[in-house]
Motif scaffolding. Structure first.
Motif, mmCIF file in Angstrom:
data_model
loop_
_atom_site.group_PDB
_atom_site.id
_atom_site.type_symbol
_atom_site.label_atom_id
_atom_site.label_comp_id
_atom_site.label_asym_id
_atom_site.label_seq_id
_atom_site.Cartn_x
_atom_site.Cartn_y
_atom_site.Cartn_z
ATOM 1 N N SER A 1539 0.849 -1.208 0.000
ATOM 2 C CA SER A 1539 0.000 0.000 0.000
ATOM 3 C C SER A 1539 0.878 1.248 0.000
ATOM 4 O O SER A 1539 0.571 2.231 -0.678
ATOM 5 N N VAL A 1540 1.975 1.202 0.776
ATOM 6 C CA VAL A 1540 2.882 2.364 0.857
ATOM 7 C C VAL A 1540 3.617 2.539 -0.485
ATOM 8 O O VAL A 1540 3.747 3.655 -1.000
ATOM 9 N N SER A 1541 4.062 1.421 -1.066
ATOM 10 C CA SER A 1541 4.798 1.493 -2.339
ATOM 11 C C SER A 1541 3.932 2.076 -3.456
ATOM 12 O O SER A 1541 4.422 2.766 -4.350
ATOM 13 N N TYR A 1556 -5.274 7.174 1.744
ATOM 14 C CA TYR A 1556 -6.157 6.626 2.785
ATOM 15 C C TYR A 1556 -5.787 5.179 3.049
ATOM 16 O O TYR A 1556 -5.598 4.756 4.199
ATOM 17 N N GLU A 1557 -5.635 4.381 1.948
ATOM 18 C CA GLU A 1557 -5.329 2.948 2.110
ATOM 19 C C GLU A 1557 -3.961 2.758 2.762
ATOM 20 O O GLU A 1557 -3.804 1.914 3.644
ATOM 21 N N LEU A 1575 -2.368 10.006 6.482
ATOM 22 C CA LEU A 1575 -3.789 10.360 6.692
ATOM 23 C C LEU A 1575 -3.966 11.879 6.737
ATOM 24 O O LEU A 1575 -5.002 12.412 6.316
ATOM 25 N N ASN A 1576 -2.948 12.578 7.241
ATOM 26 C CA ASN A 1576 -2.990 14.062 7.220
ATOM 27 C C ASN A 1576 -3.020 14.549 5.768
ATOM 28 O O ASN A 1576 -3.791 15.447 5.402
ATOM 29 N N ARG A 1577 -2.182 13.899 4.929
ATOM 30 C CA ARG A 1577 -2.158 14.238 3.492
ATOM 31 C C ARG A 1577 -3.525 13.917 2.852
ATOM 32 O O ARG A 1577 -4.038 14.680 2.030
ATOM 33 N N PHE A 1578 -4.106 12.784 3.278
ATOM 34 C CA PHE A 1578 -5.438 12.400 2.765
ATOM 35 C C PHE A 1578 -6.473 13.497 3.074
ATOM 36 O O PHE A 1578 -7.252 13.879 2.213
ATOM 37 N N GLN A 1613 -14.845 12.494 -4.184
ATOM 38 C CA GLN A 1613 -14.303 11.867 -2.974
ATOM 39 C C GLN A 1613 -14.411 10.353 -3.137
ATOM 40 O O GLN A 1613 -15.480 9.834 -3.489
ATOM 41 N N HIS A 1614 -13.308 9.630 -2.892
ATOM 42 C CA HIS A 1614 -13.331 8.173 -3.030
ATOM 43 C C HIS A 1614 -13.581 7.478 -1.693
ATOM 44 O O HIS A 1614 -13.735 6.261 -1.658
ATOM 45 N N VAL A 1615 -13.578 8.253 -0.615
ATOM 46 C CA VAL A 1615 -13.767 7.664 0.725
ATOM 47 C C VAL A 1615 -15.042 8.253 1.305
ATOM 48 O O VAL A 1615 -15.222 9.471 1.273
#
Length: 1727
Positions: A1539-1541, A1556-1557, A1575-1578, A1613-1615
């Motif tokens: 997820s990070v990559s 988010y993921e 999550l702050n960036r999200f 918004q995707h979330v």
């Protein structure tokens, strides 16, 4: 006006994104557009985008998309923008003067419903409409809003008139309402104006009318009071759609309306006074126009569209270039923009009255504009932009313009001078003069402002050659007239217009000098020194100056006295002096002056010479001048100076005047002591400087010099100064000196001695040590009290803490403010008494308004009321009175009421009278003011109704007695007794007023009343008045009868002509003439021009005797006509014999014959015809024949008609009777030429008669055939038609064809077959038709017949055997047939591609793909792509993916967008972050792998597209591997790392979803630092999505990582909101705890652990196939280059597979093996 497209300011989008509103600023410099994203874009006047800002919602909790902007307008000063929003608010943004100024909200107005439209017509005033139907006003100065008017219907549109003083609102129910802030004297009505048939969304207010349009596709122009002027109806035009918006040009001469793809333009034609439609501007794909904005100068129009585009158009009628320096743009008939091509400056020249500008000129050194219209003249100054329009009737262009004065244009025309001040629309003045030279006219307009004078405008001009008139242009009156003896050739007023200077031919210079000679009546005036104009030498002369002569050492003025010429000698010395001065020869000038006696002129010359000599440093001459003038001191001082200069010159040589002492003394002579001091100090002559000041007693300057230079005699100087002050009794100055030296006591003593105790007190108050000296203070206070300086004494007493004495002093000095401040601290009880005393003092000082508040403070209400009334502070008086008890206040209320009554503010006065128990006074006030209704209303409140009635009726009767009938009427009407008023008017015979009241109160009786009055007046002999009432009762006949019975025929005739019908006046004229009889009657009728009409009228009314009499006397040619009319009258009466005689007299025997024929008296008819009109005999026979026919006696009729030689009629009668055989017989015998035509007609008739007729036709055809007339037989057979008998029809047609083929020429037979064939096909006989065609080799026609009968085999056989060219033709039609019938399975065998296309059309995709699979690879993938596209459009990307999984992914470039779309939809879809999503990701991965493998083999290998798909494959692999890892607990960290990559690929993934993921995965495995940052960036991204821009994102957390900054903004918004709120709460909690460090974890490289690139070295590591993290050590390499894995991660993955036997993980291994060319053979290590 025409529209020309200039440029696109904002490009349209692919979908709906409408421009909601637009506005131009008042100064034409800014243009604003509001987009669907609620962002305001600002453009400059050239269309360049310069700025933008986002609007904001009324409440952020509802989100940034919770509203729409519906209205926008610039302020009149162009520095603010008002924005009206649907979330019930208006914001006013200050945008500033310059681009980029900070945008701040300076006003906001919250409303009760959505704002729908908005205008800003005037400073501080914003007008807007609401959804609830109100039109309101917002004041930006007070920040308050108020309702102008309310309706019940949604406001759809709002516009203003050209001046901005009036508004129009359109409403959803079609109502259009008008309101004026100022109607500018037009007198137009306000309120509801029109009810338009549909909501007027397009509404514009032009100069002459109101234009409205809407969804009914009609444009209606309404007049000023709402009447329909014109309608343009496009409702039947299929190309036109509803009108959405409209705009009027700033000049109001044009209106543009927007609809779909089209702008319609209406132009007002002043000459025709109608709207004319110009050619509409049509632009394909523009879509609906949603907004229009017109630039304030009228030169540009901008249109906003539904798709978000903004187009700019140029608006002009025509353009021209003036002298290659100016461009003239006619933007409307009455508006021209003048542009200076060199400087770019523009001026808008406009006729305020809407007249058409005919011609524009630029005159006066190309600075001034001149233009004509039909009724006005336009003038302007291009430099100052001041424009004027004045009424001007055309004079053929003979005007002459003078622009010498910058403020005023002078216009000469036909002996009249007109002045127009630039910037004013009225002429300044107009005078008659023949002298057009600007030197003979002087105008002064406010050139030097004077106190007490607002405006000062004066004109001086020549009335005649010797008379000057001065006019005040403001008042328009003559100030004065100056008469002069000789011709004036120059004049000028001074700047204030108070002095006038003028000259004539007798004013002249003496040759070679500056001496002026002039003649003033009988005086010769000589100015020897022009610098002193008041010094004039005057000599008396008896004649006129003829000339000047100079020579031989003398100057003479030659004067003509009668017949002789006398020489007057001038003073040559004085003339010479002037010349010497000019030449700079001052010695010579002195020598001249010394020879002259001292006179005022000589004295002036000495002064001039002294001044010039000093300036030239000729000091000896200056000394001599001052001696001559008697200035002894100056002469002596200069003498001493000269001695010094001479001595220096003797000792040292050179100019002595340059010596410092000489220069210093000259400075002293000019009183410039500082310069002298400077000269001395430059030479270090300190003593001399000090001596100079001492000699002048300027001790301060002397001491200052000594102090500055540290002179030892400083103290001695100071003592000397002090002693001098004491000797000269300057105690005050001495005291100030002691004070400055710090000796306070001495200073005070001196101040007291000088009688200045206030200064002493001031000094004491500043020094505490002096205050302690009680005796000193007592001494000072005593002196202050003695000098009545009580306030200063009070200050001193207060300072030494003696409040009692201080208070006394303050009171004595009337310093009540200080007294009260002191009393509040020391004597609180005294405050009230002091306030009252202060009030009393102010009343004494006549400051009553100031006293009121002090009386209120002192609780002296009565005094306060008296003061308020005395000061005429009425509102304050009412306020105080309202606080008092009733008894106190009641006596004052009437006084205040009287004031308001005098101001005619009766309602306030009434209220005050009522409060003062003086209701009767209020009633009297209303009665005196004639306001009976209010008086009655008030009386009804406090009196019984019957008492009111009695009071009013009594009052009315009193008024009636005084002759005040109108007042009496009002009183009667007020108490509802109009009948009494009617009776009163009737009694006094005031019938007009009586009728008025009857009309108002008894309209049903009005007509009867008029009639009754008419009869009364007729009886009284008042016929004129009776006429009026009869006519009002619409009884014109009664009027005519009245006049006729009175013998007043003229009046009767007049009334009949005006009010009767068309013949009434003729009738009266006849009666009048009849009453006169004979020649008199003829004369009268000739005079009235009714002689002929009267004869006709008499005949019409059976007065034949009178008619015969008139015709006999005057119009003999009318006699036969009267005989004829008489005969007709007798015929009607049944008197046939008499009628016969009259017809013959009238010369109309034929009429007599017709009369007898009509009555079937055949004998008489025959007799008259034979005797008088043989031509009519035939008609008699025909008439008899007609009678015989009616009786069915055809034989007799035929005989009569043949006698009358009318066989044609006999023929027609037989035809009508259906006796065709008789008809054909007659035809053969008498008219054989018509036989053929008759035969044809007979055939037609037979056809019409159906069966019976058809049989007749067939029979006839057979007859023709037997007689060999084949052509006619064919025609006859072809005419056979019987719908009920098709076999007969077929036989006849076939017979026709057979005969034509056998017997007729080929061309004719071809025509017959071509005619018969389609008819046979029409009745279903295709085979018969085909046979016929084949008989004549018409192969194609035969084939078409078989095709139409669906006989495909026969068609093919005919084509094959007879003409193989048509085989393809048949095949093509067969395919079409199968297609149309939907027989796809049959079509497959014929044309597989057509069959596939048909499957697509029918939506049978499975069948299509199944069939395509059996074809080649290319066809298959064409239809797979089509199906995939269809599925993607329907939202089924998963099925599209399955399609490519099944059939493979070819490397066709045209498919690339499909693959990208499947990838995009997949990564954007929800619910894919789970183990269950593995198979979806694996499918995507496999399809992309297949595609990449195909790309390697294609021409697209290594292209940018190939690289992009490789990246997509890698992403799909990561997603698939993550889903596999999520199914096994021990691979949780692998899933998190994947997820990070994925974050390094956010340019291809939705950024908010990816962060988010990654954040949630990191949080789940306890990497809280990472989770917090991601999550702050999200959260930042979700905010950016709301705002519609990523500009505000902070990238500092991701510096030196490979996570990209520039990513696409997600469209949505995707979330979901709930999950976003959870993340927001967690981030907030973590940031409050401050336990985490906001830094991403780093590895041994010192960089972010998941970054492939090391920022410091730029080295790029390979990503691990299992985690996506960089491989730094323990690398496992695969056969395929660039593919590797971290050993630990690989082993961990293999271990998980062994322990869990997960099929999905095994599938991942299988894919890696495929992708990377096999798996490495490494062994496990459990270390």
């Amino acid at each position: 006006m025409q529209l020309k497209h200039l440029r696109t300011l904002l490009s349209p989008q692919d979908g709906a994104a409408k421009v909601t509103c637009m506005a131009w600023s008042q100064n034409n410099a800014k243009f604003a557009v509001c987009t669907v994203d609620r962002v305001v874009l600002l453009y400059d006047e050239h269309g360049e985008r310069r700025d933008k800002f986002s609007t904001k919602p009324a409440d952020m909790k509802y989100g940034r998309k919770s509203y729409m902007v519906k209205g926008m307008a610039f302020s009149p000063d162009s520095t603010k923008i008002a924005i009206g929003q649907t979330d019930n608010i208006i914001y006013v943004y200050k945008i500033g003067e310059d681009w980029g100024d900070k945008k701040v909200i300076c006003n906001k107005f919250i409303q009760t419903s959505a704002v729908t439209c908005l205008q800003w017509p005037a400073e501080y005033i914003i007008v807007f409409g609401l959804a609830e139907g109100k039109v309101r006003l917002a004041n930006t100065k007070t920040n308050k809003s108020s309702t102008i008017y309310g309706t019940d219907s949604y406001v759809v549109s709002l516009t203003t008139n050209c001046s901005g003083k009036g508004i129009l609102s359109g409403h959803a129910d079609g109502t259009i309402v008008r309101y004026f802030f100022d109607d500018e004297g037009s007198g137009e009505s306000q309120g509801k104006l029109v009810n338009h048939p549909c909501p007027p969304y397009a509404l514009a207010w032009a100069t002459t009318s109101i234009v409205a349009a809407g969804c009914d596709r009609r444009i209606v122009a309404y007049g000023k009071e709402g009447q329909v002027l014109q309608t343009f109806d496009y409702s039947r035009d299929p190309q036109e759609r509803e009108f959405t918006t409209a705009a009027a040009s700033p000049g109001g001469q044009s209106v543009v309306l927007g609809s779909y793809d089209r702008l319609r333009v209406l132009n007002w034609s002043p000459r025709k006074s109608i709207w004319e439609e110009a050619k509409p501007k049509e632009i394909a794909n523009l879509y609906t126009i949603t907004a229009l904005a017109w630039k304030r100068d009228g030169s540009r129009l901008c249109a906003g569209t539904l798709c978000g585009g903004v187009e700019q158009f140029d608006c002009c009628l025509r353009r021209s270039i003036y002298k290659n320096k100016f461009e003239l743009t006619y933007v409307g008939p009455s508006q021209v923009i003048v542009k200076n091509l060199s400087s770019g400056t523009r001026v808008v020249l406009k006729s305020h009255y809407g007249y058409e500008v005919e011609e524009v000129k630029i005159l006066g050194k190309e600075r001034y504009l001149v233009a004509h219209t039909s009724d006005t003249l336009l003038l302007g100054d291009l430099n100052t932009n001041r424009l004027s329009e004045v009424a001007w009737q055309g004079s053929g262009g003979n005007e002459k313009y003078f622009f010498e004065n910058e403020n005023v244009c002078m216009i000469f025309n036909a002996g009249e001078l007109t002045l127009v001040e630039y910037g004013s629309n009225d002429t300044l003045g107009s005078v008659r003069t023949e002298f057009m030279n600007p030197h003979l006219i002087s105008i002064r307009i406010n050139e030097r402002r004077q106190r007490g004078m607002e405006d000062n405008k004066k004109l001086a001009y020549l009335v005649d050659i010797k008379t000057i008139a001065i006019v005040d242009l403001i008042g328009g009156y003559n100030i004065g007239t100056i008469s002069h003896e000789s011709r004036v050739d120059w004049l000028e007023l001074n700047e204030t217009g108070h002095k006038l200077l003028f000259r004539d031919r007798k004013l002249r210079w003496v040759p070679g000098s500056d001496v002026l000679v002039a003649q003033n009546r009988s005086n010769l005036c000589v100015w020897y020194n022009i610098e002193a104009p008041e010094r004039v030498t005057i000599s008396s002369i008896r004649g006129d100056v003829a000339g000047l002569e100079r020579g031989g050492g003398k100057t003479e003025v030659m004067v003509t006295e009668g017949v002789t010429t006398v020489a007057y000698t001038l003073d040559e010395g004085l003339i010479e002096f002037g010349t010497a001065i000019d030449d700079g020869n001052y010695s010579r000038a002195t020598a001249f002056l010394e020879t002259l006696e001292m006179t005022p002129e000589t004295e002036a010359m000495w002064k001039t010479l002294s001044k010039l000599a000093l300036e030239a440093r000729q000091l000896h001459i200056a000394e001599r001048c001052f001696s001559a003038l008697g200035h002894v001191a100056k002469a002596r001082f200069l003498h001493e100076t000269n001695e010094i200069a001479d001595q220096v010159s003797r000792e040292y040589g050179g100019e002595g005047t340059d010596f410092y002492q000489v220069r210093a003394r000259l400075a002293m002579l000019e009183k410039n002591y500082k310069l002298a001091e400077m000269i001395f100090l430059e030479q270090n002559a300190i003593e001399e400087a000090m001596d100079m000041y001492q000699e002048l007693h300027r001790w301060d300057e002397c001491i200052a010099v000594a102090e500055a230079k540290g002179h030892p005699a400083l103290e001695k100087l100071r003592r000397g100064y002090y002693q001098w002050l004491m000797d000269t009794q300057q105690e005050e100055r001495a005291g100030e000196l002691q004070e400055s030296q710090g000796d306070g006591l001495a200073a005070i003593s001196l101040y007291l001695k000088a009688g200045l105790p206030a200064k002493a007190a001031r000094l004491v108050l500043t020094r505490e040590e002096l205050l302690a000296n009680t005796e000193l203070v007592e001494h000072i206070t005593a002196a202050l009290i003695k000098g009545e300086l009580y306030e200063r004494a009070g200050d001193l007493f207060e300072k030494i803490r003696n409040p009692q004495r201080a208070l006394e002093c303050y009171c004595k000095g009337n310093a009540f403010m200080k007294a009260i401040e002191l009393a509040r601290l020391a004597f609180p009880v005294e405050v009230v008494r002091l306030e009252e005393a202060w009030g009393d003092y102010l009343v004494q000082q006549k400051q009553l308004d100031a006293a009121i508040n002090h009386y209120i403070e002192a609780r002296c209400s009565i005094k306060a009321i008296e003061a308020a009334l005395g000061a005429r502070q009425w509102k304050k008086a009412i306020y105080i009175l309202d606080l008092q008890d009733r008894n106190t206040a009641s006596k004052y209320y009437p006084r205040v009421a009287q004031h308001y009554a005098s101001l005619q503010e009766y309602e306030i006065a009434e209220e005050l009278y009522t409060k003062g128990d003086r209701t009767k006074d209020a009633i009297d006030m209303y009665t005196q003011a004639g306001r009976w209704e209010q008086a009655h209303k008030l009386a009804m409140k406090c009196m019984r109704p019957e008492d009111v009635s009695v009071l009013y009726i009594t009052q009315a009767q009193e008024m009636e007695k005084q002759g005040k009938y109108r007042e009496a009427e009002r009183l009667y009407v007020t108490v509802e007794e109009p009948d009494l008023a009617i009776t009163m008017f009737k009694k006094h015979k005031l019938y007009d007023d009586m009728i008025r009241l009857v009309g108002k109160h008894h309209p049903d009786l009005l007509s009867d009343t008029h009639l009754h009055l008419g009869k009364e007046l007729e009886a009284e002999g008042r016929l004129q008045e009776a006429e009026y009432h009869y006519l009002e009762a619409q009884e014109w006949k009664a009027t005519v009868n009245m006049y006729c019975s009175s013998g007043l025929w003229e009046d009767a005739y007049r009334v009949a002509k005006a009010h009767g019908g068309a013949n009434a006046h003729k009738h009266v004229a006849c009666l009048w003439a009849k009453s006169l009889g004979g020649e008199a009657a003829v004369r009268l009728l000739n005079k009235l021009g009714l002689l002929e009409a009267a004869i006709d009228h008499a005949a019409d009314n059976c007065s034949f005797e009178f008619a015969f009499e008139l015709s006999r006397l005057a119009l003999k040619h009318k006699t036969p006509e009267i005989h004829l009319r008489y005969a007709m009258y007798l015929e009607d009466e049944g008197k046939f014999e008499e009628a016969e005689a009259e017809f013959i007299r009238a010369g109309k025997p034929k009429e007599a014959v017709l009369m007898f024929v009509h009555n079937q008296d055949w004998e008489a008819a025959q007799r008259v015809a034979e005797a008088h009109n043989p031509d009519s005999v035939a008609e008699v026979l025909v008439g008899q024949a007609r009678e015989a026919l009616e009786e069915k006696d055809f034989q007799k009729a035929e005989g009569l008609l043949l006698r009358a030689q009318k066989p044609g009629l006999a023929l027609n009668y037989y035809k009508e009777a259906g006796l065709w055989s008789d008809a054909l017989r007659i035809c053969k015998e008498y008219v054989p030429g018509q036989l053929e035509a008759l035969q044809e007609e007979y055939e037609r008739e037979a056809t019409k008669k159906g069966g019976r007729g058809v049989e007749g036709l067939v029979e006839q055809a057979r007859q023709w055939e037997q007689s060999g007339e084949y052509s006619r037989a064919v025609d006859c057979y072809l005419k056979v038609w019987d719908s009920g008998n098709s076999s007969l029809v077929e036989k006849c047609w076939m017979k026709a064809a057979e005969l034509s083929i056998k017997f007729l020429p080929p061309q004719r037979s071809l025509e017959v077959v071509r005619a018969v064939g389609p008819q046979l096909i029409g009745i279903g006989k295709h085979s018969a038709a085909a046979e016929l065609y084949l008989n004549l080799d018409l192969v194609k026609e035969a084939i078409d017949a078989f095709i139409e009968d669906e006989e495909w085999n026969k068609a093919k056989r005919v084509a094959k055997e007879l003409d193989p060219r048509y085989e393809d033709y048949v095949d093509q039609h067969y395919k079409e047939f199968l297609k149309n019938q939907g027989k796809v399975d049959s079509l497959v065998g014929v044309d597989v591609v057509a069959a596939l296309d048909l499957y697509v059309e029918q939506g049978q995709w499975d069948k299509c793909i199944e069939t395509a699979t059996k074809q080649n690879y290319k066809i298959l993938h064409k239809y797979v792509a089509l199906y995939a596209t269809h599925l993607i459009r329907e939202g089924g990307f998963a099925q599209a993916l399955a399609l490519y999984v099944q059939h493979g992914a070819p490397a066709n470039p045209q498919n690339f967008n499909i693959y990208k779309r499947i990838f995009t939809d997949m990564v954007n879809s929800p619910g894919t972050n789970s183990a269950e999503a593995y198979h979806s990701w694996a499918d995507l991965r496999d399809v992309l792998f297949n595609l990449c493998e195909n790309l390697v083999k294609s021409s697209e290998a290594n292209s940018p597209a190939h690289e992009e798909f490789e990246t997509m494959l890698l992403i799909a692999h990561y997603y698939a591997t993550r889903s596999a890892a999520q199914s096994i607990k021990q691979l949780e960290t692998v899933a998190a790392r994947l997820s990070v990559s994925l974050l390094r690929h956010t340019q291809l993934l939705p950024a908010d979803k990816a962060f988010y993921e990654a954040g949630i995965a990191a949080k789940a495995v306890g990497w809280e630092n990472m989770a917090f940052i991601f999550l702050n960036r999200f959260l930042d991204l979700t905010d950016a999505i709301e705002e519609g821009t990523l500009d505000a994102l902070d990238h500092s957390d991701f510096q030196d990582t490979d996570i990209p900054f520039e990513v696409p903004l997600p469209a949505k918004q995707h979330v979901p909101e709930t999950q976003r709120e959870e993340v927001r709460d967690w981030v907030l909690t973590v940031s409050m705890d401050q336990r985490l460090e906001q830094v991403l974890p780093r590895d041994e490289r010192g960089v972010y652990e998941a970054s492939l690139v090391a920022a410091s070295t730029g080295v790029r590591a390979l990503p691990c196939l299992i985690t996506g993290y960089p491989i730094l050590r323990n690398k496992i390499e695969f056969k395929r280059p660039g593919k590797a894995a971290n050993k630990d991660n690989w082993n961990k993955f293999l271990m998980a597979i062994k322990t869990s036997h997960s099929p999905v993980c095994q599938d991942v291994l299988k894919f890696i093996s495929q992708w990377c060319g096999g798996l490495p053979s490494t062994s496990f290590s459990f270390q």
